[in-house]
Enzyme design. Structure first.
Site, PDB file in Angstrom:
ATOM      1  CG  ASN A 106      -5.846  -8.821   2.956  1.00 25.48           C
ATOM      2  OD1 ASN A 106      -6.143  -8.258   4.015  1.00 25.48           O
ATOM      3  ND2 ASN A 106      -5.524  -8.143   1.871  1.00 25.48           N
ATOM      4  CG  ASP A 142      -2.046  -7.232   3.962  1.00 28.00           C
ATOM      5  OD1 ASP A 142      -2.553  -8.310   4.336  1.00 28.00           O
ATOM      6  OD2 ASP A 142      -2.650  -6.140   4.013  1.00 28.00           O
ATOM      7  CD  GLU A 170      -3.293  -0.728   1.958  1.00 29.55           C
ATOM      8  OE1 GLU A 170      -3.473   0.418   2.388  1.00 29.55           O
ATOM      9  OE2 GLU A 170      -4.028  -1.683   2.257  1.00 29.55           O
TER      10      GLU A 170
END
Length: 576
Positions: free
Chosen positions: A465, A463, A316
């Site tokens: 998730n 990440d 991100e």
């Protein structure tokens, strides 16, 4: 995010007192600045005539020197004629119209032949004669093209300027920092203890603006014109204790030889922090100013710099934040950055590596959707997925990417390592999509680590998730996932997608399975991991995560003392 200021070099005499940005030159022999780059057909020549008019000429590199000198003579004569129009005596005007003698002499005093091509004639140290005036030729001198200070300055947090230069390198530039005097109309006082590219203002400077003077250098004892930039606002008070302060006690020093400190961190893209939904639903407990990118970048730069890492994988990452903030800041701490943007997005992945410990051998970044469609490596998976068109279409619609970089150890060139970084699909019911994405990722990594660089160890950060109970985590850590795993129906029967998957790696979660790596008001769980090849690497130390009390001091993350809704994972690894 930054105070952006362009700089333009002065060619004679000391510059006037700077306002926002300026350059100056010592008064000596006049300067003739030549920019000559082999890849460009023309060279440029800049100088100031005796009448004070600045000249900027573009000449073909292959043109004979004599033609360029003749043009200089014509320009000089025109300048003298213009000046003479103000003169009353007719004799003065006639004298001004005469062409001045223009010659070029090499550094050893020999006249340069008029037939020599411009590219070869205009060498460093040559002397240009225009009438009685003398100009020392500076060929491709170090020059600053851009100098910036961040808009937001916090006491106790490092200030890292963005420095763009030509024929120079930031690590060879000279930096001098100044603070504003408190007295009204006061000047600037140099911070004597601050002589590097990074400056950390103390609490005593709260309320004062900063000024930076930078002199470009090329590492060969050549320096260009110094340039100055002032901050647009004053230094503000910092937030006090941050969640990462205690972690820095473990990472004050970089790892030694044979060891590598690795960081994985979702830093929360500005695109997701600045929406109305984020402010009112996701992070209503966070002060609005603490969601601003300028504020969070201050915290991020201090946090990341304090980890003294060798490898940093970020998710991100806003494209503008990478270019204008993170890359120049971490470069000042010895880290070089690589960026991979997501498909049709403004954010992506960034991998940083310590320059004095690794060199980059190759990059193998992919977009999952594109790779699935076109790469022969994924032909088998593509055929399996064709039976499930609804799921296939959903996979192809995702913008997720994989960043893969191969590095070579500076201390031991026989040691190479493959570092992968990703951010998988986020939806809570997207377990089936994540399984397909991780299958693509591991097949791609297999091609690199088994075919292109046989037996190279891997580190896989990101990440994901995915919690430790997910099919994705099980697949990565065990090497396979059954066709009847519950995640194949994570979004209901309509999106059922059953297939067995496997990969050849022996991967271990280096930081284990923390209670959480993501902590927001409505959710907390472990979603981030650093997977390592346990046949070649072992964990020497895991840097403890912030305590639950620290994480929840301001209810949840992000907060005034923590820049993201995720927590960085940090571990020290060593070769077996």
């Amino acid at each position: 995010m930054w105070r952006a200021l362009r700089v333009a070099p002065a060619l004679r005499g000391p510059a006037a007192a700077p306002s926002s940005s300026s350059c100056s030159s010592p008064a000596a022999m006049e300067r003739a600045v030549v920019r000559c780059v082999p890849s460009e057909p023309k060279l440029s020549l800049q100088f100031v005539l005796p009448d004070g008019s600045a000249k900027h000429m573009q000449r073909d590199q292959t043109e004979p020197l004599g033609r360029a000198l003749a043009r200089i003579a014509t320009n000089a004569a025109k300048g003298r004629v213009k000046k003479s129009k103000k003169a009353r005596a007719e004799g003065e005007a006639e004298e001004a119209a005469a062409l001045p003698a223009v010659r070029l002499f090499s550094h050893d005093g020999q006249a340069v032949d008029a037939e020599v091509p411009n590219a070869a004639a205009w060498q460093e140290g040559a002397v240009l004669h225009i009438g009685e005036a003398r100009y020392r030729v500076e060929r491709n001198p170090p020059a600053l093209t851009e100098l910036r200070l961040p808009r937001s300055l916090l006491a106790g947090f490092p200030v890292c300027p963005k420095v763009s230069a030509e024929f120079a390198a930031p690590q060879h530039c000279l930096f001098r920092w100044f603070r504003e005097e408190r007295a009204p109309g006061g000047g600037w006082v140099e911070e004597e203890a601050a002589a590097g590219r990074v400056f950390t203002p103390g609490n005593a400077l709260v309320g004062l603006r900063l000024k930076l003077r930078c002199t470009p250098g090329d590492g060969a004892q050549r320096y260009g014109l110094p340039c100055e930039v002032e901050s647009s606002g004053p230094v503000e008070a910092g937030p006090g204790a941050c969640t990462f302060d205690a972690r820095h006690l473990y990472t004050g020093r970089a790892c030694g030889a044979g060891r590598l400190r690795t960081v994985s961190y979702n830093i929360l893209a500005d695109a997701y922090a600045q929406t109305e939904f984020s402010r009112t639903v996701l992070y209503p407990y966070c002060a609005p100013y603490a969601l601003e990118l300028d504020y969070r970048q201050n915290l991020l730069k201090k946090e990341l710099a304090g980890y003294s890492a060798d490898l940093v994988c970020l998710q991100e990452v806003d494209k503008a934040a990478f270019t204008d903030s993170l890359a120049p800041a971490l470069d000042a701490f010895g880290l070089e950055g690589l960026f991979k943007i997501k498909e049709k997005q403004h954010e992506g992945l960034a991998t940083f590596f310590r320059r004095d410990k690794f060199s980059l051998l190759s990059r193998h970044d992919i977009a999952f959707s594109e790779a699935l469609l076109s790469d022969p490596v994924h032909a088998v998976l593509r055929d399996k997925l064709a039976v499930y068109p609804v799921v296939q279409e959903k996979v192809l619609q995702r913008s997720s990417v994989l960043q893969v970089s191969v590095f070579q150890s500076a201390a031991d060139p026989s040691r190479k390592i493959c570092v992968a970084n990703t951010h998988l699909y986020w939806h809570p019911k997207g377990g089936n999509i994540r399984l397909i994405q991780i299958a693509i990722a591991l097949s791609h990594i297999k091609h690199i680590a088994c075919d292109l660089y046989p037996s190279i160890p891997i580190i896989f950060c990101g990440d994901f998730n995915s919690t430790p109970s997910s099919g994705t985590y099980s697949f990565i850590s065990s090497g396979s996932v059954a066709e009847d795993h519950k995640d194949w129906v994570s979004n209901g029967e309509e999106e059922r997608c059953n297939m067995p998957l496997s990969h050849p790696f022996k991967l271990l979660s280096a930081c284990g399975e923390p209670a959480y790596t993501n902590y927001v008001g409505g959710f907390h769980g472990c979603l981030d991991y650093i997977f390592i090849d346990k046949t070649a690497l072992e964990v020497e130390q895991v840097i403890p995560l912030p305590s639950h009390q620290e994480v929840t001091t301001h209810e949840a993350l992000p907060s005034v003392s923590h820049p993201s809704d995720h927590i960085a994972l940090i571990c020290d690894l060593k070769w077996k």
